[in-house]
Each structure stands twice: as structure tokens, then as C-alpha cells.
Design an enzyme around this catalytic site. Structure first.
Site, PDB file in Angstrom:
ATOM      1  N   LYS A 276      56.771  11.488 -42.984  1.00 36.81           N
ATOM      2  CA  LYS A 276      57.399  12.747 -42.555  1.00 36.81           C
ATOM      3  C   LYS A 276      58.885  12.745 -42.910  1.00 36.81           C
ATOM      4  O   LYS A 276      59.421  13.709 -43.455  1.00 36.81           O
ATOM      5  CB  LYS A 276      57.237  12.947 -41.048  1.00 36.81           C
ATOM      6  N   ASN A 277      59.565  11.632 -42.619  1.00 39.92           N
ATOM      7  CA  ASN A 277      61.015  11.583 -42.803  1.00 39.92           C
ATOM      8  C   ASN A 277      61.445  11.401 -44.252  1.00 39.92           C
ATOM      9  O   ASN A 277      62.628  11.318 -44.540  1.00 39.92           O
ATOM     10  CB  ASN A 277      61.624  10.504 -41.902  1.00 39.92           C
TER      11      ASN A 277
ATOM     12  N   ARG B   9      53.889  16.732 -34.219  1.00 43.05           N
ATOM     13  CA  ARG B   9      55.025  16.980 -35.112  1.00 43.05           C
ATOM     14  C   ARG B   9      55.124  15.923 -36.210  1.00 43.05           C
ATOM     15  O   ARG B   9      55.662  16.185 -37.278  1.00 43.05           O
ATOM     16  CB  ARG B   9      56.332  16.953 -34.319  1.00 43.05           C
TER      17      ARG B   9
ATOM     18  N   CYS C 265      68.961  17.435 -27.999  1.00 49.68           N
ATOM     19  CA  CYS C 265      67.593  16.947 -28.236  1.00 49.68           C
ATOM     20  C   CYS C 265      67.281  15.929 -27.146  1.00 49.68           C
ATOM     21  O   CYS C 265      68.190  15.327 -26.572  1.00 49.68           O
ATOM     22  CB  CYS C 265      67.569  16.336 -29.630  1.00 49.68           C
TER      23      CYS C 265
ATOM     24  N   ASP D 126      62.763   4.303 -34.198  1.00 52.12           N
ATOM     25  CA  ASP D 126      61.551   5.114 -34.068  1.00 52.12           C
ATOM     26  C   ASP D 126      60.325   4.281 -33.698  1.00 52.12           C
ATOM     27  O   ASP D 126      59.235   4.825 -33.518  1.00 52.12           O
ATOM     28  CB  ASP D 126      61.281   5.875 -35.369  1.00 52.12           C
TER      29      ASP D 126
HETATM   30  C1  EPZ Z   1      66.793  10.358 -38.747  1.00 51.59           C
HETATM   31  O1  EPZ Z   1      67.435  11.244 -37.837  1.00 51.59           O
HETATM   32  C2  EPZ Z   1      65.296  10.465 -38.447  1.00 51.59           C
HETATM   33  N1  EPZ Z   1      64.881  11.834 -38.671  1.00 51.59           N
HETATM   34  C3  EPZ Z   1      65.037  10.068 -37.004  1.00 51.59           C
HETATM   35  O2  EPZ Z   1      63.621  10.078 -36.768  1.00 51.59           O
HETATM   36  C4  EPZ Z   1      65.524   8.650 -36.780  1.00 51.59           C
HETATM   37  O3  EPZ Z   1      65.386   8.321 -35.424  1.00 51.59           O
HETATM   38  C5  EPZ Z   1      67.017   8.544 -37.177  1.00 51.59           C
HETATM   39  O4  EPZ Z   1      67.213   8.997 -38.524  1.00 51.59           O
HETATM   40  C6  EPZ Z   1      67.521   7.115 -37.095  1.00 51.59           C
HETATM   41  O5  EPZ Z   1      66.767   6.261 -37.869  1.00 51.59           O
HETATM   42  C7  EPZ Z   1      64.652  12.244 -39.954  1.00 51.59           C
HETATM   43  O6  EPZ Z   1      64.794  11.521 -40.914  1.00 51.59           O
HETATM   44  C8  EPZ Z   1      64.202  13.661 -40.122  1.00 51.59           C
HETATM   45  P1  EPZ Z   1      71.110   9.799 -37.722  1.00 51.59           P
HETATM   46  P2  EPZ Z   1      68.987  11.629 -38.039  1.00 51.59           P
HETATM   47  O7  EPZ Z   1      71.951  10.888 -38.280  1.00 51.59           O
HETATM   48  O8  EPZ Z   1      69.331  11.585 -39.459  1.00 51.59           O
HETATM   49  C9  EPZ Z   1      74.799  10.140 -34.704  1.00 51.59           C
HETATM   50  C10 EPZ Z   1      61.598  10.654 -35.705  1.00 51.59           C
HETATM   51  O9  EPZ Z   1      61.139  10.212 -34.639  1.00 51.59           O
HETATM   52  N2  EPZ Z   1      75.300  11.216 -35.588  1.00 51.59           N
HETATM   53  O10 EPZ Z   1      70.903   8.604 -38.571  1.00 51.59           O
HETATM   54  O11 EPZ Z   1      69.218  12.867 -37.273  1.00 51.59           O
HETATM   55  C11 EPZ Z   1      73.479  10.522 -34.026  1.00 51.59           C
HETATM   56  O12 EPZ Z   1      73.686  11.291 -32.876  1.00 51.59           O
HETATM   57  C12 EPZ Z   1      63.096  11.000 -35.803  1.00 51.59           C
HETATM   58  O13 EPZ Z   1      60.924  10.808 -36.731  1.00 51.59           O
HETATM   59  C13 EPZ Z   1      76.503  11.822 -35.280  1.00 51.59           C
HETATM   60  O14 EPZ Z   1      77.160  11.473 -34.284  1.00 51.59           O
HETATM   61  O15 EPZ Z   1      69.688  10.405 -37.287  1.00 51.59           O
HETATM   62  C14 EPZ Z   1      72.846   9.168 -33.749  1.00 51.59           C
HETATM   63  O16 EPZ Z   1      73.338   8.649 -32.556  1.00 51.59           O
HETATM   64  C15 EPZ Z   1      63.772  10.973 -34.477  1.00 51.59           C
HETATM   65  N3  EPZ Z   1      76.949  12.832 -36.101  1.00 51.59           N
HETATM   66  C16 EPZ Z   1      73.296   8.346 -34.949  1.00 51.59           C
HETATM   67  O17 EPZ Z   1      74.446   9.002 -35.506  1.00 51.59           O
HETATM   68  C17 EPZ Z   1      76.250  13.237 -37.217  1.00 51.59           C
HETATM   69  O18 EPZ Z   1      76.699  14.148 -37.925  1.00 51.59           O
HETATM   70  C18 EPZ Z   1      72.262   8.161 -36.045  1.00 51.59           C
HETATM   71  O19 EPZ Z   1      71.692   9.400 -36.293  1.00 51.59           O
HETATM   72  C19 EPZ Z   1      75.040  12.597 -37.504  1.00 51.59           C
HETATM   73  C20 EPZ Z   1      74.577  11.583 -36.683  1.00 51.59           C
END
Ligand code: EPZ
Length: 418
Positions: free
Chosen positions: A22-23, A398, A116, A306
Site C-alpha cells: 500500500k505504502n 484500508r 490522526c 507499523d
Molecule cells: C509513512 O507515513 C507511512 N504512510 C506510515 O504508515 C508510517 O507509519 C510512517 O511513514 C513511518 O514509517 C505512508 O507511507 C502512506 P513520516 P508518513 O512523515 O510519511 C513527523 C500505515 O500504517 N513529521 O515518516 O506520514 C510525523 O508526525 C501508515 O500504513 C512532521 O513532524 O510518516 C512523525 O512523527 C501509518 N512533519 C514523523 O515525522 C512533517 O512534515 C515521521 O512521519 C512530516 C512528518
């Protein structure tokens, strides 16, 4: 609303095939917006989030066809470079169209994702990185508006913290930006590498994907191509843990063993027997009680956040006390209260869960709060005595394709009730 009814106690045995990731499919679909030629993607999982992304692409003006996981996207004309709130509120990964739309059309209007269940999850790092590439960005009425009428220009981006979709979003913008872009402290996830491989097939010039420094030489335009999505490592990990928690013996197929190495190391330390039995297959066996083993979630190649909830389910029936530390999201222990309803003994201290393994769990009525939390409840139900009813399984739909059919095929007593 659909529920799962599960009667625990059956050791799983047989084969569990893994679907496309998915990701990886989500950014790959967004990347199709970068070319005015058709792009064909294979192994696209039939899960709800993919449907949402397809709706979003169609909203921008792209035309799509989807036949059993083969998706053809034709983004010849994009007359509405926008991601509306109604779509984004159901799937925060919609923000992945921000970079491709502004790079391709010179503007993009994307609803901000909002909060979220697992954390605040802002997109400030996406926004500041696109500003580094010369986009003018304003925020108004809950929307991010990005403009670059003369196109984007290359630049150097250093992410203050590693972000997966942030890296993907900026990578997709940089491939059409004039000149060179350097992305430092980039995410190294396999999904980022898979996106880069797709973009390179479309004619992009990218080096270093999979490392923390990615270099991109911008090109005028990208052409169409054909690409198969990588296997879903989170689904593979979920299946490995499902077999282990039921003390089963099964083979997880169509996966990439390297992508789940951080998990299999921990499972073997806990006393399970996970071995590679083919280039894309892992056999997992577990007989008798497993030992408690600590984990700390990290960015790839560390232990995936995850898989944290699913691993915790295993530790609730292991012998001893395990410490589970969540470093990526600030609120990713929602599943613990529901596991406690099944008799688990878990104490939360800040970002750490302390799990005291019990002899057994008992069936109960529980509620899923998010995608991976729902998977953890399914695993706990597979080992619990008696029947468990899991509500709100739409969360699971999802990101898991035909989950109850796949588990039933290896002996799980699971059924979906409307
Ligand atoms: C991706 O989310 C995945 N989703 C998530 O999978 C996964 O948990 C996550 O990466 C971490 O591995 C997809 O790929 C669609 P991040 P993403 O940006 O990219 C902070 C699932 O279950 N952050 O790497 O949204 C953020 O809040 C999902 O399939 C900021 O502060 O995660 C988090 O604490 C859930 N500002 C950390 O960084 C930003 O602009 C890492 O988030 C971006 C992120």
C-alpha cells in the site's frame, strides 16, 4: 459496520501470499501525475486507501482503469490540480499529490490533513522543502496553496527529521525542477526506493535512493512506463507474527525477506524459528512459549513502527517482561487498552509500553482505532480463548487485501459480519 468474529486457538499452517505494498502504491499512483503519457502499474493492492487515491487522481483530471491490480493512469490533461478536504480527511497520504501537481502544472491546492489517531502528523516538512525548490506556498481556509508559474528550481533540502512521504513528495517535485536537487537526511524506506525506480523508468535522473542522501538532476518531462509494485513488508510482518502467536507452521510467500529483517531477528531471539526458504519466501514455525524481547521502533532499516502493535500482541503471551518503545509517533499505543480488555498486562510510561506476558488471553468485544491497531487485535484474537468480536474493521480494510480470506485459508476461525 463490519466486524470480525474470531475464535482463537488454531495453529496456522499453509501459505500466506503477500500483496503489493500500500505504502508504495500510493506514491507510485501520485507519480503518474508527472507525465502526460500513460503509466501502467502492476500488483496494486485492492484496499480502500488505493481506491481513495484513484478517486483523487480522477478529481485532478487523470483517467484511470483498474483490472485486478493492474492500474493504467493517463494524466494527459490535469485541469484541476487540487486535493479536496473530503478526500484528504479520509486519507492523509493524499498530500503526496502536492509535489507532483505543482511540478507538473505550476500550482496545487491541497487540503491540510488534520489530526490522526496515532499523532499530530503535520506536513510542515513537505511545505518547507517545496519552498526550497522555489514554490510560493500560502495556507488559507485549511488548504495549502503552492505556486511555481515558471517551474521549480533545484535546491538543497535537509529534513530536520526523517519523513517518508515528505521524501517521496519532494523527490517527485525535484525530478521536473531545473537543475540539481540534493535531499539530505532522506528516508531510506523500500517504498522510497521503489518510487525512485519507477521515476527512473519514466526518465528521471536520480542517484542515492535508499540512502540518506538523494541527488536529482531535473529533466524537461517524463514519459510513460510499466512498473510492478514491491511486496507489502508490513503485511508480510503481520503474517509472520500471526503464525508465531498461534504456534503454527506456515510459509509467507511473495515477500522480500530483507525488508522484514529487523522483525525476523527479534522473532528468532524470542524463540520462534523464521527462516528464508526461497528468494521471496519465509517459513515461520513456533512451538511452545516465546520469550519476551524488547524493541524500539525506528526509521528503516530499524524496527518498523507499523509492526509495533502486532509485535506487542505477541509479547502479551510471551514469558517475561518486554519493553516496547515507540519513537516515531507520539500516540501509537491506542491498541493497549483493547488488548487489556482481552486480559493483557500492559503499562504505558510515556513513549514506552511495559508488557508482562500472560499465560493466555481471553476473547472479548473490542474496537479497532487505526489500521495497525486493528491488525494487533486480530492477532490477539487468534490466540485468545473463546470468541472475540472486533468492531470498526473498516480500519483494516484500508491497508490489508482480503485479510480474512487469507487467514481462513491457513486455518483461522475468522468471519466478517455485516
Ligand atoms: C509513512 O507515513 C507511512 N504512510 C506510515 O504508515 C508510517 O507509519 C510512517 O511513514 C513511518 O514509517 C505512508 O507511507 C502512506 P513520516 P508518513 O512523515 O510519511 C513527523 C500505515 O500504517 N513529521 O515518516 O506520514 C510525523 O508526525 C501508515 O500504513 C512532521 O513532524 O510518516 C512523525 O512523527 C501509518 N512533519 C514523523 O515525522 C512533517 O512534515 C515521521 O512521519 C512530516 C512528518
Amino acid at each position: 459496520m463490519d466486524k470480525f468474529k474470531i475464535v482463537g486457538g488454531t495453529p496456522l499452517s499453509g501459505e500466506l501470499p503477500v500483496s503489493g505494498a500500500k505504502n508504495s502504491a500510493l506514491p507510485a499512483l501520485a507519480a503518474c501525475l508527472l507525465s502526460d503519457e500513460p503509466v501502467t502499474l502492476h500488483r496494486i493492492p485492492q484496499v480502500k486507501d488505493i481506491g481513495t487515491m484513484q478517486t483523487l487522481l480522477a478529481h485532478t483530471g487523470a483517467r484511470l482503469s483498474d483490472t485486478d491490480g493492474k492500474v493504467v493512469v493517463n494524466a494527459k490533461s490535469l485541469d484541476c490540480p487540487e486535493a479536496p478536504y473530503d478526500v484528504v480527511k479520509t486519507m492523509r497520504a493524499s498530500s503526496l499529490v502536492l509535489g507532483p501537481l505543482v511540478a507538473r502544472t505550476g500550482r496545487a491546492r491541497v487540503s491540510m490533513p488534520g489530526g490522526c489517531a496515532i499523532g499530530a502528523r503535520p506536513i510542515n516538512l513537505h511545505v518547507s522543502a517545496l519552498e526550497q525548490l522555489g514554490a510560493t506556498i500560502t495556507q488559507e481556509s485549511g488548504y495549502v496553496e503552492a505556486k511555481a508559474p515558471d517551474g521549480l528550481r533545484g535546491g538543497t533540502i535537509h529534513f530536520d527529521r526523517i519523513t517518508v512521504t515528505g521524501t517521496e513528495d519532494v523527490l517527485m517535485a525535484a525530478v521536473l525542477a531545473r537543475g540539481e536537487t540534493v535531499i539530505r537526511n532522506a528516508a531510506r524506506e523500500p517504498e522510497v526506493q521503489d518510487l525512485a525506480n519507477l521515476l527512473i523508468k519514466m526518465g528521471a535522473k536520480i542517484e542515492g535512493a535508499g540512502t540518506s542522501m538523494i541527488k536529482v538532476q531535473g529533466v524537461e518531462r517524463l514519459h510513460g512506463t510499466e512498473h510492478a509494485i514491491i511486496p507489502d513488508r508490513i503485511e508480510a510482518g503481520t503474517f509472520l507474527l500471526a503464525v508465531a502467536i498461534t504456534q503454527g507452521d506456515a510459509v509467507v510467500t511473495d515477500c522480500n525477506p530483507e525488508h522484514v529483517a529487523a522483525l525476523t531477528i527479534k522473532m528468532n531471539q524470542a524463540g520462534a524459528d523464521v527462516e528464508q526458504v526461497g528468494p521471496d519466501a519465509l517459513r515461520v514455525r513456533s512451538s511452545g512459549k516465546l520469550r519476551a524481547v524488547d524493541i524500539t521502533t525506528e526509521e528503516y532499516p530499524g524496527f518498523a513502527t507499523d509492526l509495533q502493535a502486532q509485535y506487542m500482541a505477541l509479547m502479551t503471551v510471551a514469558s517475561g517482561i518486554s519493553f516496547i518503545t515507540e519513537t516515531i509517533f507520539e500516540n501509537r499505543f491506542m491498541h493497549t487498552q483493547e488488548l487489556a480488555r482481552m486480559g493483557a498486562n500492559i503499562r504505558i510510561e510515556g513513549r514506552q509500553a511495559i508488557v508482562a506476558g500472560r499465560e493466555r488471553l481471553g476473547g472479548a468485544q473490542v474496537i479497532a482505532s487505526d489500521l495497525r491497531a486493528s491488525a494487533s487485535l486480530v492477532l490477539a484474537a487468534l490466540v485468545a480463548q473463546g470468541e472475540t468480536v472486533i468492531d470498526r474493521v473498516y480500519h483494516m480494510d484500508r491497508g490489508y487485501e482480503r485479510i480474512e480470506q487469507k487467514l481462513a485459508a491457513v486455518g483461522a476461525q475468522i468471519q466478517r459480519v455485516g
